[in-house]
Design an enzyme around this catalytic site. Structure first.
Site, PDB file in Angstrom:
ATOM      1  N   ASP A 192      30.241  60.245  25.757  1.00 66.02           N
ATOM      2  CA  ASP A 192      31.395  59.737  26.500  1.00 66.02           C
ATOM      3  C   ASP A 192      31.621  58.252  26.251  1.00 66.02           C
ATOM      4  O   ASP A 192      32.453  57.639  26.914  1.00 66.02           O
ATOM      5  CB  ASP A 192      31.214  59.991  28.005  1.00 66.02           C
ATOM      6  CG  ASP A 192      32.137  61.088  28.511  1.00 66.02           C
ATOM      7  OD1 ASP A 192      32.838  61.709  27.683  1.00 66.02           O
ATOM      8  OD2 ASP A 192      32.174  61.327  29.725  1.00 66.02           O
TER       9      ASP A 192
ATOM     10  N   ASP B 255      25.042  67.452  40.321  1.00 62.90           N
ATOM     11  CA  ASP B 255      23.903  68.350  40.209  1.00 62.90           C
ATOM     12  C   ASP B 255      23.689  69.168  41.479  1.00 62.90           C
ATOM     13  O   ASP B 255      23.719  70.395  41.471  1.00 62.90           O
ATOM     14  CB  ASP B 255      22.639  67.562  39.838  1.00 62.90           C
ATOM     15  CG  ASP B 255      22.507  66.250  40.603  1.00 62.90           C
ATOM     16  OD1 ASP B 255      23.205  66.068  41.629  1.00 62.90           O
ATOM     17  OD2 ASP B 255      21.704  65.405  40.192  1.00 62.90           O
TER      18      ASP B 255
END
Length: 839
Positions: A171, A334
């Protein structure tokens, strides 16, 4: 019949509980309460010392819980100030709420952790039966050397090569960043894309980027899902390097349970966090996270509540597809992803084996920034997806998630307890109405028994009062993070955690000012309390009790000042003690050696002193190190080394070998050496897991509280005490350019590099390899088995792992002295055996 038995059992439990609560609510005198508490304490000690075992564990915790309940009942009914004094009553109620929160967390943790689950090894399957696996390594701005190590180790995982694909999800080189209006930023992003594409190809991995930096890490992972086809997805942070046995220890669980969506493994670290480094506990005290990974995650696993921790985990692709990929509403993608899948009926498993080695934030400011993100993300889930209201979760799962989320409220009660005594010392407010005898019979015994229960459950993983220290250190800054997320639950953005920050000299943390202010305030409180107790007429013994409470807070604040006094980093790159065999070639002579410690830039080997070449230790000698591979692994190439220093001990010599600048294929050999055997990390953890009793733990904490302020003041008075750079501590600053700085939507210009899936044109590898590795690449590296890919589908969710540039090197000529210091410290600590020095 079975339903009737279950109903009768439930009624028996409810009847026993009601009878116990009725008995607890009966009033008793202060002396009788003291006798009951002391009797419970004595019984717990007997159980602990002479009858400890699985069956007595619940009796021990039940006895302690009864005393805690008696204390809470007394606090609620007998200790609040009169409502006629609204100021005292308001502060007294606030203190009580803080205590009730702590008791809630205590009881929930005991429920979750009373009988942690330890899973047996997974079944072994043939290569043909194993699922295909995609390994995702998301990156944002990590150094190429860190990525090279992680990618090389991931490619060497013990798994059929045709079923293992490693993806570098970048990214930092997206089309958006390559088209940045700032020419320097745009060129840096384009260079990063070129370099990482070449690095991935040289290591046999696949490079993947996307059009825009949307939804942070979750978006980056979802972009990977759009191209990967494996049945299992492994997520590794850029600085979380897997050991060779990572998949062989984990992937078999998916065959046992078709509804299993997650296998999570612990996060183990090679370097100390700022508290461990500055208090010098890394070699002898379990890390802060070990209590969570060694006890709490196992406890959650018993109730199907262990959750995804962002890295070192395996996830079933079909489960992710059902949930629409990785969740990206909050900044803790997560836990949010696990939360969604648990509510859909999927199950999880936790494997308590360290199978990766990562990096922790080195500086206090980076540490607090990381914890701010965790804190805000868990509160986002609590506010936006309250587990109590979530359909599909079992009651015990709701309790498990509620425990994990409400834990992060700890800064508020921690600060309440820190400043509450000052209200009585300075303003004579009666926020806790009790005599000295009652304080001893109820409060003192409650504190001791609380300590006993925590030490009984967590003694091997957490020293006494260390939790209080960690919570206080974080609490001063996390309070602001809590307020910000409650005020605007959708506002927080994902932050990269800084790691590998330069620590080449002792200095005072730029986050230290509030800690000095609090310490000064508490010190003034101790002085005023002593003066009032000794000289002011009419002051009762209650001032002595409150003064002692304030003194304990002063010790905590004093230890925290030691955390603010940042010690210099003794290692440029973290090292790991290993036990491998190899052969070193120096001056045309091949010598068998024992490799004892290794880092990303050097290793320490032991060899017979008589075999050293002439001049070794007086001049630099170049050579090569060949490592004997672990069982089942293929032999890797030789590592180029330079002999930099020697320490002789009788007939043996300990030599430090530096690697210098490494090429991509050198990382393959280095990863095989450092991460070939997961037992090395387990041995390191187990060496630190020694039970710390309450007495010695308390004495250690008192010593920190008394001595560390002097070191902090010394650093403060030093000329270079304060770094110039100010930290980001609130966890709210975005890691990406603001919309006005980066074009979006329709006004995005044509990408300067193609965004459609493509295979780069063939070119000579030496020119394609990143500048950091540009020396020579062997012919075998040119035929990488998998081509790199660049892509940019329009997929939304989150970005970026942890940044970890390397710290500057220490002088090479002081290595021998540092190694001797290391050995002396180990000898003084009473540990057997000789270490290999610091690599």
């Amino acid at each position: 019949m079975a339903s009737v038995i279950r109903a009768l059992r439930w009624l028996a439990w409810m009847g026993t509980t009601v009878a116990g609560l009725v008995l607890l609510s009966q009033p008793v005198g202060t002396q009788n309460q003291l006798a009951m508490s002391l009797a419970a304490m004595a019984a717990m000690i007997v159980l602990w010392l002479f009858l400890d075992g699985p069956r007595t564990r619940f009796v021990f915790l039940a006895l302690g819980s009864l005393v805690v309940l008696r204390y809470i009942l007394w606090r609620v009914t007998d200790t609040l100030p009169s409502p006629g004094d609204p100021v005292s009553f308001g502060f007294g109620l606030l203190l009580l709420v803080g205590e009730l929160y702590c008791v809630f967390i205590l009881f929930v943790s005991l429920i979750i952790n009373a009988d942690p689950l330890r899973r047996p090894p997974p079944p072994v399957a043939s290569a043909a039966e194993l699922p295909s696996v995609d390994v995702f390594v998301p990156t944002y701005n990590e150094d190429a050397a860190i990525l090279a190590m992680t990618l090389a180790a991931a490619r060497q995982i013990n798994y059929p090569p045709d079923k293992l694909t490693v993806w570098l999800l970048d990214d930092g080189g997206t089309d958006q960043k390559c088209a940045d209006p700032n020419p320097k930023k745009a060129e840096a992003a384009r260079e990063r894309r070129r370099d990482l594409t070449a690095l991935a190809e040289a290591l046999g991995c696949r490079y993947l980027t996307r059009a825009r930096n949307e939804h942070a890490k979750a978006g980056n992972l979802n972009n990977g899902l759009a191209f990967a086809t494996g049945e299992i997805v492994v997520v590794l942070d850029a600085d979380h390097v897997p050991f060779r046995s990572f998949l062989s220890e984990t992937v078999g669980y998916f065959a046992e349970d078709p509804k299993l969506f997650l296998v999570q493994t612990p996060h183990a670290f090679l370097n100390p966090d700022p508290i461990e480094r500055n208090l010098r506990t890394f070699e002898r005290m379990p890390s802060e996270n070990e209590m969570f990974y060694a006890v709490t995650q196992r406890g959650l696993d018993k109730w199907n509540g262990s959750f995804f921790c962002g890295s070192a985990a395996l996830l079933r692709r079909t489960a992710l597809d059902e949930a629409g990929g990785f969740s990206g509403i909050t900044i803790t993608e997560d836990c949010e992803t696990a939360f969604e899948l648990h509510s859909r009926g999927w199950t999880s498993a936790y494997v308590d084996k360290p199978l990766i080695a990562g990096l922790q934030p080195e500086t206090l400011s980076a540490f607090i920034g990381q914890r701010s993100r965790w804190c805000q993300g868990m509160f986002q889930i609590l506010l936006l997806k309250n587990p109590v209201l979530q359909k599909g979760l079992k009651p015990i799962q709701k309790i498990a998630y509620l425990s994990s989320m409400t834990f992060w409220f700890f800064p508020v009660p921690r600060l309440i307890f820190m400043f509450a005594p000052l209200l009585h010392i300075f303003f004579d407010l009666k926020i806790f109405v009790a005599s000295v005898d009652e304080s001893i019979a109820y409060t003192a015994t409650y504190i001791v028994i609380n300590l006993m229960m925590q030490n009984y459950v967590y003694g091997k993983f957490r020293w006494p009062f260390v939790s209080e220290l960690y919570e206080y250190v974080q609490g001063l800054y996390l309070s602001k993070a809590i307020v910000s997320v409650i005020w605007s639950p959708r506002k927080p953005t994902f932050n990269v955690t800084d790691k590998g920050i330069s620590l080449d000299h002792d200095h005072l943390s730029s986050a230290s000012l509030p800690f000095f202010a609090v310490y000064g305030l508490l010190a003034a409180g101790c002085a005023v309390a002593a003066w009032r107790y000794l000289f002011e007429p009419g002051v009762t013994n209650l001032m002595l009790v409150v003064g002692l409470w304030n003194f304990f807070n002063l010790l905590t604040a004093g230890a925290a000042l030691g955390v603010c006094a940042e010690r210099r980093q003794l290692e440029r790159t973290p090292s790991l003690a290993i036990n491998r065999r190899g052969q070193i070639t120096l001056a045309g002579r091949a010598i068998d050696v024992s490799i004892e410690r290794v880092s990303a830039e050097a290793c320490t080997v032991r060899l017979p002193a008589a075999l050293l070449p002439t001049g070794a230790g007086h001049r630099a000698l170049t050579g090569a190190l060949t490592v004997v591979p672990v069982a089942g692994a293929r032999a890797a190439g030789a590592l180029p080394v330079t002999l930099e220093g020697i320490d002789r001990a009788k007939d043996e010599a300990f030599a430090r070998l530096s690697f210098g600048r490494l090429r991509p294929q050198d990382y393959v050999a280095l990863a095989g050496l450092m991460y070939g055997d997961a037992e090395a990390m387990r041995r390191f953890q187990m060496r630190r897991r020694r039970h710390k009793d309450i007495l010695t733990g308390t004495l250690q904490f008192i010593w920190w509280g008394l001595s560390e302020p002097f070191r902090a003041v010394r650093y403060a008075l030093a000329a270079d005490a304060r770094p110039a750079a100010a930290p980001v501590l609130d966890g709210t600053s975005p890691i990406y350019d603001a919309p006005e700085q980066a074009p979006t939507g329709a006004n995005l210009p044509e990408p300067l590099l193609p965004s459609a899936p493509l295979r780069p044109a063939p070119q000579a590898v030496p020119q394609a390899v990143p500048a950091a590795f540009r020396e020579a690449v062997p012919a075998e590296a040119q035929g990488a088995p998998q081509a790199s890919v660049q892509a940019a589908p329009q997929v939304a969710p989150q970005v970026a792992p942890h940044a970890a540039p390397h710290a500057p090197a220490r002088a090479s000529n002081d290595w021998v002295g540092m190694m001797l210091d290391y050995e002396n410290e180990r000898a003084l600590a009473g540990r057997a055996g000789r270490g290999a020095g610091t690599a």
